[in-house]
Design a protein around this motif. Sequence first.
Motif, PDB file in Angstrom:
ATOM      1  N   ALA A  15       0.834  -1.209   0.000  1.00  0.00           N
ATOM      2  CA  ALA A  15       0.000   0.000   0.000  1.00  0.00           C
ATOM      3  C   ALA A  15       0.868   1.258   0.000  1.00  0.00           C
ATOM      4  CB  ALA A  15      -0.928  -0.010   1.218  1.00  0.00           C
ATOM      5  N   ILE A  18       2.543   2.015  -3.454  1.00  0.00           N
ATOM      6  CA  ILE A  18       1.605   2.643  -4.390  1.00  0.00           C
ATOM      7  C   ILE A  18       1.536   4.137  -4.156  1.00  0.00           C
ATOM      8  CG2 ILE A  18      -0.892   2.921  -4.777  1.00  0.00           C
ATOM      9  CD1 ILE A  18      -1.077  -0.129  -4.592  1.00  0.00           C
ATOM     10  N   ASP A  19       1.390   4.467  -2.876  1.00  0.00           N
ATOM     11  CA  ASP A  19       1.276   5.869  -2.497  1.00  0.00           C
ATOM     12  C   ASP A  19       2.499   6.666  -2.953  1.00  0.00           C
ATOM     13  OD1 ASP A  19      -0.621   7.404  -0.654  1.00  0.00           O
ATOM     14  OD2 ASP A  19       1.368   8.061   0.002  1.00  0.00           O
ATOM     15  N   LEU A  39      -9.504  -4.559   0.455  1.00  0.00           N
ATOM     16  CA  LEU A  39      -8.591  -3.460   0.151  1.00  0.00           C
ATOM     17  C   LEU A  39      -7.447  -3.524   1.166  1.00  0.00           C
ATOM     18  CD1 LEU A  39     -11.067  -0.456  -0.288  1.00  0.00           C
ATOM     19  CD2 LEU A  39      -9.668  -1.499  -2.086  1.00  0.00           C
ATOM     20  N   ARG A  63      -6.868   3.106   2.683  1.00  0.00           N
ATOM     21  CA  ARG A  63      -7.496   4.082   1.785  1.00  0.00           C
ATOM     22  C   ARG A  63      -8.832   3.551   1.309  1.00  0.00           C
ATOM     23  NH1 ARG A  63      -3.687   7.952   2.620  1.00  0.00           N
ATOM     24  NH2 ARG A  63      -1.681   7.465   1.715  1.00  0.00           N
ATOM     25  N   ARG A  65     -11.572   2.858  -1.691  1.00  0.00           N
ATOM     26  CA  ARG A  65     -11.395   2.392  -3.068  1.00  0.00           C
ATOM     27  C   ARG A  65     -11.198   3.574  -4.035  1.00  0.00           C
ATOM     28  NH1 ARG A  65     -11.984  -2.330  -5.794  1.00  0.00           N
ATOM     29  NH2 ARG A  65     -12.598  -3.407  -3.905  1.00  0.00           N
ATOM     30  N   TYR A  68      -7.695   4.499  -5.025  1.00  0.00           N
ATOM     31  CA  TYR A  68      -7.017   3.670  -6.028  1.00  0.00           C
ATOM     32  C   TYR A  68      -7.520   4.008  -7.438  1.00  0.00           C
ATOM     33  CZ  TYR A  68      -5.541   1.208  -1.858  1.00  0.00           C
ATOM     34  OH  TYR A  68      -5.011   0.914  -0.633  1.00  0.00           O
ATOM     35  N   ASP A  69      -8.822   4.292  -7.531  1.00  0.00           N
ATOM     36  CA  ASP A  69      -9.371   4.676  -8.841  1.00  0.00           C
ATOM     37  C   ASP A  69      -8.755   6.000  -9.293  1.00  0.00           C
ATOM     38  OD1 ASP A  69     -10.936   2.441  -8.647  1.00  0.00           O
ATOM     39  OD2 ASP A  69     -12.714   3.512  -7.947  1.00  0.00           O
ATOM     40  N   HIS A  71      -6.025   7.295  -8.525  1.00  0.00           N
ATOM     41  CA  HIS A  71      -4.606   7.198  -8.854  1.00  0.00           C
ATOM     42  C   HIS A  71      -4.307   6.092  -9.867  1.00  0.00           C
ATOM     43  CE1 HIS A  71      -4.424   9.664  -5.196  1.00  0.00           C
ATOM     44  NE2 HIS A  71      -3.370  10.195  -5.780  1.00  0.00           N
ATOM     45  N   VAL A  73      -4.805   2.846 -10.071  1.00  0.00           N
ATOM     46  CA  VAL A  73      -4.156   1.623  -9.604  1.00  0.00           C
ATOM     47  C   VAL A  73      -5.069   0.451  -9.932  1.00  0.00           C
ATOM     48  CG1 VAL A  73      -3.216   0.388  -7.617  1.00  0.00           C
ATOM     49  CG2 VAL A  73      -3.085   2.903  -7.714  1.00  0.00           C
ATOM     50  N   LEU A  75      -6.366  -2.886  -9.179  1.00  0.00           N
ATOM     51  CA  LEU A  75      -6.360  -3.769  -8.016  1.00  0.00           C
ATOM     52  C   LEU A  75      -6.756  -5.174  -8.448  1.00  0.00           C
ATOM     53  CD1 LEU A  75      -8.157  -1.500  -5.382  1.00  0.00           C
ATOM     54  CD2 LEU A  75      -5.704  -1.975  -5.547  1.00  0.00           C
TER      55      LEU A  75
END
Lengths: 404, 108
Positions: A15, A18-19, A39, A63, A65, A68-69, A71, A73, A75
């Motif tokens: 996680a 990704i950030d 998640l 975070r 969902r 992630y959308d 940015h 990502v 999943l």
Amino acid sequence: MISTILIIGGGQAGAQAIDTLRREGFAGRLVLIGDEPELPYQRPPLSKKYLSGEMAADRLPFRHRAFYDEHRVELKLGKRAVRLDAAARQVTLADGENLTYDRLLLCLGAESRRLNCPGATLPGVHYLRGLIDVPPIQAGLKPQARIVIIGGGYIGLEAAATARKMGCEVTVLEMADRLMNRVVAPSVSRYFAEEHRAHGVNIICDTRVVHLAGQGRIERVVCADGGSHAADLVIVGVGAIATTELASAAGLACDNGIVVDEYCRTGDAAIYAAGDCTNHPSLHFGRRVRLESVDNAFEQAKAAALNLMDRSVAHDRVPWFWSDQFDNKLLIVGLSQDHDGQVLRGDPASRSFSVCYLKGRELLAVEAVNHSKDYMAARKLIADRTLLNVDKLADSAIALKEAI
Amino acid sequence: MPKIVFTEPGGGRREIEAPLGITLMEAARQHGVQGVVAQCGGACACATCHVYVDPAWLARLEPREEMEEAMLETAWEPRDNSRLSCQIHITADLDGMPVTVPQRQGQG
């Protein structure tokens, strides 16, 4: 050109990577593969407030969902990576999907060490590692239920405190002569044993479990010394093993963890690793370590993310750890292994004290019990390699940061 | 649902909806508010969820406890209106509260 980065493992390290990747400008395809369906979420509450029901499930994910959308990502959750072909730069998932990468980050984490004595697989014997482990344990934590905990380390003791607060009859069985023996000083072990006993937890050290007995379900835990402990439910917390199968099968060097350098690189130029699954150098302490720690997962993943983008950043941090048991907060910073001196600050009877580990006049580590001030001061003193005045250090009336 | 207005380290403004019963840190982190690192997830063990609360709103918050004071002492650029956002529980009367995230987290 790095157009696709794949991350395997959706824990703290995955996680965080990704950030960092997105915040630091990686604009390519970013895919997170995790074998758990949820998640990415925090694990520490699983033995504490989430286990007790005080913390709702929607507070666990790092975070929403939408993050992630937003940015971009991809999943792939609830999907297990079963094969890594390093030469082809390809990962195969259990459902047959193949994904190719330019760079791969392995954040595989660790798994519970299993008991292998007779009866170890009886229903009612549980391990506590992921969200999936919690509901069956929770179902058994009823008032007066007899809970036997095998292993007096962080997870065992946190679970013991939680179960006791929920009204269970709790016994902790520890093989060593004291609690948390691998991670804290005897005075800290003693303090926590007394705290648990004062709350009604039955703490038994120096005892080795040899048999889990029961007719179709756990009924008793039998020890080598003849002790036999009635159990409605058992929680096993006897350590963790780095998850390395995927890496070792791909030919990457593994030795108590995936072997990486300070830039989080494995022996394959396209593959990096971070978190509990790594055997990595601690630059500060001058030796290789494998750490099971939120902090290390976070910091190492941050460094790995930058290195994935070819920004050369060494992972060079002093690690820290914490544990909550009843109303006590244990905060640990540094690694004590090479110490040649130990100083107790304050009186354990006051319920607030710390143990400082020294090598010469340099502070290596501090274990602080209900003493955030010493802990925070130590984080800086250790990182800066400040030489201390040992006489001042022993005087708890003098602030740790002034003991120089 | 109460709204909290964050100013991120880069100067960006983020208005987020914060459900009752969780902490300010949790709300910020779930929405990915920049600079609220919150490494320990609310255990009061890292001081990386440090924020500055608009002084006019401070009286609406529970005061800092000893542990939070100790953690903030060594935070990056602590001020009178410094708080650890993990120690602030969202309540209805925080609707509209302006919060500024420091330029850095960690120790000064």
